[in-house]
Enzyme design. Structure first.
Site, mmCIF file in Angstrom:
data_model
loop_
_atom_site.group_PDB
_atom_site.id
_atom_site.type_symbol
_atom_site.label_atom_id
_atom_site.label_comp_id
_atom_site.label_asym_id
_atom_site.label_seq_id
_atom_site.Cartn_x
_atom_site.Cartn_y
_atom_site.Cartn_z
ATOM 1 N N GLU A 16 106.682 83.918 27.914
ATOM 2 C CA GLU A 16 105.897 83.038 28.766
ATOM 3 C C GLU A 16 105.648 81.728 28.019
ATOM 4 O OE1 GLU A 16 102.094 84.489 30.120
ATOM 5 O OE2 GLU A 16 101.916 82.870 31.563
ATOM 6 N N ALA A 61 97.291 86.852 23.287
ATOM 7 C CA ALA A 61 98.095 88.038 23.543
ATOM 8 C C ALA A 61 98.949 87.802 24.780
ATOM 9 C CB ALA A 61 97.206 89.257 23.758
ATOM 10 N N MET A 62 99.848 88.760 25.056
ATOM 11 C CA MET A 62 100.784 88.567 26.152
ATOM 12 C C MET A 62 101.009 89.871 26.897
ATOM 13 S SD MET A 62 102.612 86.494 27.806
ATOM 14 C CE MET A 62 103.448 87.057 29.275
ATOM 15 N N ASN A 78 103.358 91.321 28.692
ATOM 16 C CA ASN A 78 104.680 91.841 29.019
ATOM 17 C C ASN A 78 104.588 93.255 29.598
ATOM 18 O OD1 ASN A 78 105.727 89.566 27.360
ATOM 19 N ND2 ASN A 78 104.879 90.816 25.714
ATOM 20 N N HIS A 85 91.961 92.144 29.367
ATOM 21 C CA HIS A 85 92.646 91.053 30.072
ATOM 22 C C HIS A 85 94.139 91.349 30.224
ATOM 23 C CE1 HIS A 85 93.275 86.730 31.127
ATOM 24 N NE2 HIS A 85 94.451 86.950 30.569
ATOM 25 N N GLU A 86 94.788 91.666 29.125
ATOM 26 C CA GLU A 86 96.236 91.899 29.186
ATOM 27 C C GLU A 86 96.547 93.138 30.021
ATOM 28 O OE1 GLU A 86 97.739 89.346 28.247
ATOM 29 O OE2 GLU A 86 96.114 88.529 27.033
ATOM 30 N N GLU A 113 95.935 83.966 36.015
ATOM 31 C CA GLU A 113 95.016 83.804 34.885
ATOM 32 C C GLU A 113 93.550 83.732 35.313
ATOM 33 O OE1 GLU A 113 95.877 84.633 32.179
ATOM 34 O OE2 GLU A 113 98.036 84.306 32.078
HETATM 35 N N1 TRP Z 1 99.712 85.115 29.605
HETATM 36 C C1 TRP Z 1 99.004 85.109 28.346
HETATM 37 C C2 TRP Z 1 97.590 85.517 28.683
HETATM 38 O O1 TRP Z 1 96.774 84.757 29.062
HETATM 39 C C3 TRP Z 1 98.994 83.765 27.692
HETATM 40 C C4 TRP Z 1 100.054 83.523 26.675
HETATM 41 C C5 TRP Z 1 100.362 84.308 25.641
HETATM 42 C C6 TRP Z 1 100.881 82.387 26.555
HETATM 43 N N2 TRP Z 1 101.332 83.703 24.888
HETATM 44 C C7 TRP Z 1 101.665 82.543 25.422
HETATM 45 C C8 TRP Z 1 101.025 81.244 27.287
HETATM 46 C C9 TRP Z 1 102.572 81.577 24.996
HETATM 47 C C10 TRP Z 1 101.948 80.271 26.885
HETATM 48 C C11 TRP Z 1 102.704 80.446 25.764
HETATM 49 O O2 TRP Z 1 97.262 86.627 28.704
HETATM 50 ZN ZN ZN Z 2 96.207 86.022 30.924
#
Ligand code: TRP
Ligand code: ZN
Length: 880
Positions: A128, A269-270, A272, A304-305, A327
């Protein structure tokens, strides 16, 4: 880095793509310097798309090794290839064909931390928003949903662990020390949710049984030896999974859920699919190394994730303009989760403080943009407080307007109607209109207009007629590229507080819809009459911070003092005292600028003392109340001609006055709050620590303060108390033997622990005064510091520039000069980080003229040096 094309993307230019990619097969042959990725894409022409439409795939710095169309090597005339684009000019005539793309990359040399990279020897990905195009050519946009099958091959010795999204399918040996694993994710997903992790990590395992009785294997992967630091995160995960079932009826959908903690990560965090990747700072914690704030952040970010699995993954965004769809909504969900797990009132106050500290300055400065932007040059720069925090406030307002039941019905309809789709804000609003029968077209402006709305409110009470009249006026300050604003629908929760502290009864006559304690403001002016009001009330307005606005109310200090002691709405009660403090600080600042010494009314100290000692209030709430508005908060309230030194002096003077006025009571309470029980991160225990540490901050200003803080530091049995005492020493007693000794002791104890050393860097970077710059320059050469690690950079450079008002804004401009050098140095490796750091100058126009000129010069030299779209975008908008 990707060369900046200066291209601007516009919401109104959205078009569905001519092609779809229903299936994606990926094979990764991992190696640090030369990883090979083979992508086999099943491409389908969209119904109705012209047969001769070219297929244009996104790339970013890619090196193409092989390209086949339906099994045949692509001919030169059939396609155009560059590092940033792959165009199939003459696609096959069939409706469906297969494209094989092989690319090569060097994850070990990827310092941008987007795409495939290595962190501490672990291969990981961040896709992302547009990182997938750094791995292979693709339709890298969120409305292209594909079913992924991923095969990962690597050396068994260095990467015994091979993870990707979805469920594990098969694994085996390849000989010559290599092995493989295959993962399949049955849920179609956009490319930004793709993830891969390969490395040698320790695992914490658990399981969760969903509400329909399905079993889910949970795994949290961390550096070997740190397994015991993942227990709190695992507990938070299980609580999140249960909460989403109970509160939103949402069940988890795969048989595994994995979280991996990595040390080099641009953001928090992310989400995925089935494989969340975390900045390790938001996973690892124990009482020895993490503060109560760290525990709360871990709980919130894990939630959140996880919540993204439904709000973001199952229902994703049509395009990046709709980022707030996932978001804002997911932040709203994690806020509600934390409120349910902890104290709702305390959580709400903390949220509003964060919103005002981060979103208000954004909304009131050159980087202002609507919750749903209409244009962007670099999407990475729109992961902002406006999209996240104001986006959450907008969802909260929908619930306030509709009521809990209709809101839940709308959410149910959203999940039912849009599951498996890439949706828009229009889709989101429509479900609430359909579920409630209400028209939300004026409300939709909250997504479309930037800026913080303002309400000015005056009142008159007619005792003879028992009638209260409110005159309400709405105004909307202009923001960049939106000079003229339309009037908004503002739900203003309120109460009329009587002399005994309870809310008075009333009948609302006319002027605006008044319903369930809410005035619905939707015009420029409203005159709202309340009859049957038995006595002159104190006005409690914007209760619970029902709308993210600024407010000016003609209200006597007596009424404010009364509300600060009696309002039944905890947020408004906190707000009343905070407003009194803020007004005193602004007046004090004026006095300092006039060459005088600020004086504060004794009743302010008395009130502080009463709040501190009020055992009917939660300790955490008392701590939040006694915490003075920050220097940046005061600057924001003043708005222009800011002299950070004057603000600092006024704030110090007030803190000292409150401490002097309450010394015996504060001391007694401080000692009474000492906790000898074993550490627990729960909200009530954290609240007691917060209050005690807040009292320490006051007492440290009095004679003997350094000794008290040193005692606190050395007797601390957890990181919350230790770090709090260290900050008091380093900020209030900089250069004292106690401060020097504590900093050295802390460094000795934690030199091996990067996350704890971040606190050490951060505390020193925040120390007020002009000498902070020298400290920060020196710390840049410290062996534990690293220019390539985002957490280190944020701790030192981020803290100095965004949180040290007197140090960063030195009148000689040297703080800005250091900043410019560092941002440009960072940009070479990690443009996204550089752009984030650069936002520290966004409020430069509110500074007094000398600093303003120097800040402008710094921005101009940043503009001259910037290479990337990320940094250019921020700097140019800041200067515009
Ligand atoms: N989607 C992620 C969140 O808010 C945000 C995020 C994680 C992100 N890594 C990133 C956005 C790198 C841009 C680039 O939970
Ligand atoms: Zn988010």
């Amino acid at each position: 880095m990707r060369t900046d094309t200066g291209q601007i993307f516009r919401l109104e230019d959205y078009r569905p793509s001519a092609y779809l990619i229903p299936e994606t097969e990926l094979i990764f042959r991992l190696s640090p310097e030369a990883t090979r990725v083979t992508a086999t894409l099943t491409v389908e022409r969209r119904e109705g798309a012209p047969v001769d439409a070219p297929l244009v795939l996104d790339g970013d710095g890619l090196q193409l090794v092989r390209l086949e169309i339906d099994g045949d090597a692509a001919t030169a005339d059939a396609c155009e290839v560059s590092a940033d684009r792959l165009a199939i000019i003459l696609p096959p005539a069939a409706d469906r064909f297969r494209l094989l793309i092989e690319t090569e990359m060097a994850p070990a040399r990827n310092e941008a931390l987007m795409g495939l990279y290595r962190s501490n020897g672990v291969y990981c990905t961040q896709c992302e928003a547009e990182g997938f195009r750094r791995i292979t050519y693709f339709l890298d946009r969120p409305d292209i949903l594909s079913v992924y099958t991923v095969r990962v091959e690597a050396e068994r010795e260095h990467a015994p662990l091979l993870l990707s999204n979805g469920n594990p399918v098969e694994h085996g040996d390849l000989g010559e020390g290599r092995h493989y694993a295959v993962w399949h994710d049955p849920f179609p997903k956009p490319s930004y949710l793709f993830a891969l992790v390969a490395g040698d990590l320790g695992k914490v395992s658990d399981r969760f049984v969903t509400m329909s009785g399905r079993e889910v294997e949970l795994g949290i992967y961390v550096e070997h030896g740190k397994e015991k630091l993942a227990g709190y995160a695992m507990d938070a995960l299980k609580r999140s999974m249960r909460w989403d079932e109970e509160v939103f009826g949402r069940e988890y959908d795969l048989s595994v859920f994995n979280i991996v903690a990595v040390s080099d990560f641009n953001m928090g965090a992310m989400e995925n699919k089935g494989l969340n990747i975390f900045n390790d700072k938001y996973v690892l914690a124990d009482s020895e190394t993490a503060t109560d704030a760290d525990f709360a952040n871990i709980e919130a970010i894990i939630a959140h994730e996880y919540f993204h699995n439904w709000t973001g993954n199952r229902i994703t965004c049509r395009d990046w303009f709709q980022l707030c769809l996932k978001e804002g909504l997911t932040v709203y969900r994690d806020h509600e989760f934390s409120a349910d797990q902890r104290s709702r009132a305390v959580k709400r106050i903390a949220e509003v403080r964060t919103l005002r500290a981060h979103q208000f300055p954004e909304d009131q400065g050159p980087l202002a943009h609507p919750v749903r932007p209409r244009r962007y040059r670099e999407i990475n720069n729109f992961y902002t407080a406006t999209v996240y925090e104001k986006g959450s406030e907008v969802v909260r307002m929908i619930r306030t307007i509709l009521g809990a039941e209709a809101f839940r019905a709308g959410m149910d309809l959203y999940f039912q109607r849009h599951d498996g789709e890439a949706a828009t804000i229009e889709d989101f609003l429509k479900v609430f209109e359909d579920a409630s029968g209400q028209d939300l077209s004026q409300f939709a402006l909250w997504y479309q207009q930037a800026g913080t709305p303002h309400l000015a409110i005056a009142s008159a009470y007619d005792a003879a007629r028992q009638e209260l009249t409110l005159e309400i006026e709405q105004s909307l300050p202009p923001t960049p590229s939106e000079a003229r604003k339309r009037l908004m629908h503002i739900p203003l929760a309120f109460g009329l507080v009587g002399q005994d502290g309870s809310d008075l009864a009333y009948q609302a006559a006319d002027g605006a819809t008044v319903e369930n304690g809410i005035i619905h403001v939707h015009k420029r002016r409203h005159t709202v009459r309340f009859s049957g009001v038995a006595e002159r009330p104190a006005l409690s307005l914007n209760r619970g911070f029902s709308a993210p606005i600024t407010l000016s109310v003609e209200q006597s200090p007596q009424d404010q003092i009364f509300l600060a002691g009696n309002d039944s709405d905890a947020f408004s009660r906190w707000q009343a005292f905070n407003t009194l403090l803020s007004e005193a600080l602004i007046a004090g600042c004026r006095t300092v600028l006039g060459g005088g010494t600020p004086q504060f009314a004794p009743w302010l100290g008395d009130l502080a003392g009463r709040i501190a000692g009020d055992e009917t209030l939660e300790p955490a709430y008392r701590a939040l109340s006694l915490n003075l508005p920050g220097e940046a908060d005061i600057a924001r309230e003043i708005g222009k001609d800011i002299d950070p030194n004057a603000i600092f002096q006024a704030r110090e003077a007030l803190a000292r006055a409150l401490a002097e006025g309450n010394r015996p009571a504060f001391e007694a309470l401080y000692h009474r709050l000492r906790d000898n029980r074993a550490f627990s991160p729960d909200a009530a225990s954290a609240g007691r620590r917060a209050l005690r540490n807040c009292l320490l901050d006051y007492l440290a200003l009095l004679p003997g303060g350094a000794g008290l803080a040193a005692e606190h530091f050395h007797s601390a049995t957890n990181m919350t108390d230790r770090a709090a005492a260290l900050a008091v020493l380093a900020h209030r007693h900089a250069g004292s033997p106690e401060a020097i000794e504590a900093l050295a002791a802390f460094e000795r104890a934690y030199a091996h622990d990067p996350l704890v050393m971040d606190k050490w860097f951060q505390i020193q970077a925040a120390a007020p005064g002009p000498q902070a710059l020298e400290t920060v320059r020196t710390l840049c050469a410290h062996p534990a510091f690293s220019m390539t690690n985002p957490n280190r950079l944020r701790a030192l450079v981020g803290t100095f520039s965004a949180a040290n008002q007197t140090g960063f804004h030195r009148p000689d401009g040297e703080g800005y000069r250091f900043f410019t050098e560092t941002v440009l140095e960072t940009e070479k490796r990690n443009p996204q980080m550089a752009a984030r750091l650069a936002t520290a100058l966004r409020s430069w126009r509110s500074l007094e003229p000398t600093r303003q000129a120097r800040a402008r010069a710094a921005l101009l030299s940043l503009a001259a040096g910037a290479q990337s779209a990320d940094l250019k975008d921020i700097v140019e908008r800041t200067l515009a």
